[in-house]
Design a protein around this motif. Structure first.
Motif, PDB file in Angstrom:
ATOM      1  N   ALA A  42       8.271   4.462  -2.314  1.00  9.75           N
ATOM      2  CA  ALA A  42       7.043   5.648  -2.027  1.00  9.75           C
ATOM      3  C   ALA A  42       7.867   6.719  -2.868  1.00  9.75           C
ATOM      4  N   HIS A  43       8.334   6.847  -3.666  1.00  6.98           N
ATOM      5  CA  HIS A  43       8.382   8.448  -3.943  1.00  6.98           C
ATOM      6  C   HIS A  43       8.994   7.655  -5.596  1.00  6.98           C
ATOM      7  N   ARG A  44       9.219   8.473  -6.817  1.00  4.11           N
ATOM      8  CA  ARG A  44       9.259   8.143  -8.134  1.00  4.11           C
ATOM      9  C   ARG A  44      11.533   7.924  -8.191  1.00  4.11           C
ATOM     10  N   GLY A  45      11.561  10.071  -7.445  1.00  2.00           N
ATOM     11  CA  GLY A  45      12.784   9.305  -7.548  1.00  2.00           C
ATOM     12  C   GLY A  45      13.863   8.273  -7.149  1.00  2.00           C
ATOM     13  N   ASP A  46      13.295   7.564  -5.222  1.00  2.00           N
ATOM     14  CA  ASP A  46      14.368   6.691  -5.020  1.00  2.00           C
ATOM     15  C   ASP A  46      13.578   5.438  -6.499  1.00  2.00           C
ATOM     16  N   ALA A  47      13.288   5.458  -6.722  1.00  2.00           N
ATOM     17  CA  ALA A  47      12.425   4.138  -8.183  1.00  2.00           C
ATOM     18  C   ALA A  47      13.726   4.635  -8.993  1.00  2.00           C
ATOM     19  N   PHE A  48      12.916   4.928  -9.931  1.00  2.00           N
ATOM     20  CA  PHE A  48      14.227   5.498 -10.890  1.00  2.00           C
ATOM     21  C   PHE A  48      15.360   5.567 -10.190  1.00  2.00           C
ATOM     22  N   GLN A  49      16.322   6.239  -9.289  1.00  2.00           N
ATOM     23  CA  GLN A  49      17.383   5.572  -9.491  1.00  2.00           C
ATOM     24  C   GLN A  49      17.726   4.172  -8.206  1.00  2.00           C
ATOM     25  N   GLY A  50      16.691   3.353  -8.099  1.00  2.00           N
ATOM     26  CA  GLY A  50      16.971   2.234  -7.952  1.00  2.00           C
ATOM     27  C   GLY A  50      17.152   0.386  -8.934  1.00  2.00           C
TER      28      GLY A  50
ATOM     29  N   ALA B 284       0.836  -1.476  -0.155  1.00  2.00           N
ATOM     30  CA  ALA B 284       0.267  -0.092   0.121  1.00  2.00           C
ATOM     31  C   ALA B 284       0.226   0.999   0.095  1.00  2.00           C
ATOM     32  N   GLY B 285       2.142   1.232   0.403  1.00  2.00           N
ATOM     33  CA  GLY B 285       3.007   2.662   0.499  1.00  2.00           C
ATOM     34  C   GLY B 285       3.270   2.680  -0.733  1.00  2.00           C
ATOM     35  N   VAL B 286       3.357   1.461  -1.789  1.00  2.00           N
ATOM     36  CA  VAL B 286       4.459   2.001  -3.830  1.00  2.00           C
ATOM     37  C   VAL B 286       3.859   2.975  -4.195  1.00  2.00           C
ATOM     38  N   GLY B 287       4.141   4.471  -4.139  1.00  2.00           N
ATOM     39  CA  GLY B 287       3.508   5.605  -5.004  1.00  2.00           C
ATOM     40  C   GLY B 287       4.658   5.535  -6.327  1.00  2.00           C
ATOM     41  N   ALA B 288       5.174   4.416  -7.010  1.00  2.00           N
ATOM     42  CA  ALA B 288       6.378   5.113  -7.501  1.00  2.00           C
ATOM     43  C   ALA B 288       6.271   3.423  -8.373  1.00  2.00           C
ATOM     44  N   VAL B 289       6.532   2.775  -9.668  1.00  2.00           N
ATOM     45  CA  VAL B 289       7.116   1.381  -9.784  1.00  2.00           C
ATOM     46  C   VAL B 289       8.047   1.716 -10.929  1.00  2.00           C
ATOM     47  N   VAL B 290       8.909   1.632 -11.339  1.00  2.00           N
ATOM     48  CA  VAL B 290      10.299   1.428 -12.364  1.00  2.00           C
ATOM     49  C   VAL B 290      10.608   0.620 -12.837  1.00  2.00           C
TER      50      VAL B 290
ATOM     51  N   ASP C 143      20.030  -6.325  -2.414  1.00  2.00           N
ATOM     52  CA  ASP C 143      20.267  -5.291  -0.965  1.00  2.00           C
ATOM     53  C   ASP C 143      20.593  -3.940  -0.694  1.00  2.00           C
ATOM     54  N   GLN C 144      21.767  -3.941  -1.612  1.00  2.00           N
ATOM     55  CA  GLN C 144      22.984  -2.602  -1.535  1.00  2.00           C
ATOM     56  C   GLN C 144      21.313  -1.757  -2.416  1.00  2.00           C
ATOM     57  N   ALA C 145      20.584  -1.972  -2.964  1.00  2.00           N
ATOM     58  CA  ALA C 145      19.435  -0.491  -3.833  1.00  2.00           C
ATOM     59  C   ALA C 145      18.651  -1.208  -2.521  1.00  2.00           C
ATOM     60  N   VAL C 146      18.106  -2.082  -2.372  1.00  2.00           N
ATOM     61  CA  VAL C 146      16.925  -1.444  -1.047  1.00  2.00           C
ATOM     62  C   VAL C 146      17.646  -0.020  -0.396  1.00  2.00           C
ATOM     63  N   ALA C 147      18.720  -0.953   0.026  1.00  2.00           N
ATOM     64  CA  ALA C 147      19.176   0.063   0.879  1.00  2.00           C
ATOM     65  C   ALA C 147      19.679   1.005   0.956  1.00  2.00           C
ATOM     66  N   ARG C 148      20.427   1.589   0.042  1.00  2.00           N
ATOM     67  CA  ARG C 148      20.422   2.644  -0.921  1.00  2.00           C
ATOM     68  C   ARG C 148      19.364   3.417  -0.685  1.00  2.00           C
ATOM     69  N   PHE C 149      18.077   3.160  -1.886  1.00  2.00           N
ATOM     70  CA  PHE C 149      17.205   4.263  -2.259  1.00  2.00           C
ATOM     71  C   PHE C 149      15.550   3.773  -1.362  1.00  2.00           C
ATOM     72  N   GLY C 150      15.687   2.935  -0.552  1.00  2.00           N
ATOM     73  CA  GLY C 150      14.377   2.737   0.315  1.00  2.00           C
ATOM     74  C   GLY C 150      13.126   1.839  -0.369  1.00  2.00           C
ATOM     75  N   LEU C 151      14.069   1.235  -1.280  1.00  2.00           N
ATOM     76  CA  LEU C 151      12.696   0.418  -2.090  1.00  2.00           C
ATOM     77  C   LEU C 151      12.013  -0.090  -1.159  1.00  2.00           C
ATOM     78  N   LEU C 152      10.476  -0.724  -1.276  1.00  2.00           N
ATOM     79  CA  LEU C 152       9.563  -0.877  -1.183  1.00  2.00           C
ATOM     80  C   LEU C 152      10.207  -2.889  -1.233  1.00  2.00           C
ATOM     81  N   ALA C 153      10.028  -2.493  -2.655  1.00  2.00           N
ATOM     82  CA  ALA C 153      10.280  -4.373  -3.698  1.00  2.00           C
ATOM     83  C   ALA C 153      11.034  -4.123  -4.300  1.00  2.00           C
ATOM     84  N   ALA C 154      11.747  -4.962  -4.636  1.00  2.00           N
ATOM     85  CA  ALA C 154      12.143  -4.943  -6.397  1.00  2.00           C
ATOM     86  C   ALA C 154      13.100  -6.219  -7.330  1.00  2.00           C
ATOM     87  N   ARG C 155      12.444  -6.596  -8.155  1.00  2.00           N
ATOM     88  CA  ARG C 155      12.418  -7.571  -8.849  1.00  2.00           C
ATOM     89  C   ARG C 155      12.912  -7.659 -10.302  1.00  2.00           C
ATOM     90  N   VAL C 156      14.351  -8.830  -9.974  1.00  2.00           N
ATOM     91  CA  VAL C 156      15.558  -8.912 -11.404  1.00  2.00           C
ATOM     92  C   VAL C 156      14.494 -10.392 -11.883  1.00  2.00           C
TER      93      VAL C 156
END
Length: 163
Positions: free
Chosen positions: A101-109, A25-31, A67-80
């Motif tokens: 939660a925010h687009r900037g973090d999603a784009f950077q992550g 529910a906290g997702v504001g952006a998916v990239v 793990d690094q991306a989640v820690a750096r950008f506060g990602l709520l989820a990631a999939r490769v």
């Protein structure tokens, strides 16, 4: 759903993104980023590509990247999702999808993970060209993209496997 999948089968972008977002529910952006096989590389026609990897080692390396991306950008989820085996021009190779939660973090992550994958993931790429098959080395531009995140490029993704 695992965060990392190495597979020969194709993937469905819509299904992958829906699964990534499910229950968050906290997702504001998916990239997302989807990489595909080009029909040309370094001025030569490419008729096919084969991607090789070391099972187990590859997944572990990519999990550490996530793990690094989640820690750096506060990602709520990631999939490769990364494909291996024989591929043809226009085939999908890789999916990186992140939720934040925010687009900037999603784009950077997403960009961070893709830069990391291009240089550090233990994959080896062989292209079939009219001149014959050739192993593809890592590009200097990919190393420079990774360096902007403060990470020195290694040789994990750039050397052909021993014959």
């Amino acid at each position: 759903m695992p965060r990392v999948s190495i597979q020969t089968e194709d993937f469905d972008l819509s299904a992958e993104v829906a699964a990534l977002r499910a229950g968050l529910a906290g997702v504001g952006a998916v990239v997302s980023f989807v990489g595909t096989v080009r029909d040309r590389n370094d001025g030569a026609a490419v008729s096919a590509m084969t991607l090789e990897h070391y099972p187990g080692m590859t997944e572990k390396a990519i999990e550490a990247m996530v793990d690094q991306a989640v820690a750096r950008f506060g990602l709520l989820a990631a999939r490769v999702v990364h494909r291996v085996g024989p591929l043809l021009p226009l085939d999908q190779i890789v999916l990186v999808a992140v939720a934040a939660a925010h687009r900037g973090d999603a784009f950077q992550g997403c960009e961070f993970l893709m830069d990391y994958l291009k240089t550090q993931a233990p994959f080896w790429k062989k292209e079939d060209t009219p001149q014959g098959s050739r192993w593809v080395d890592a590009r200097v531009a990919d190393d420079a993209a990774l360096a902007r995140w403060g990470i020195a490029a290694g040789n994990a993704a750039g050397e052909a496997p021993a014959s």
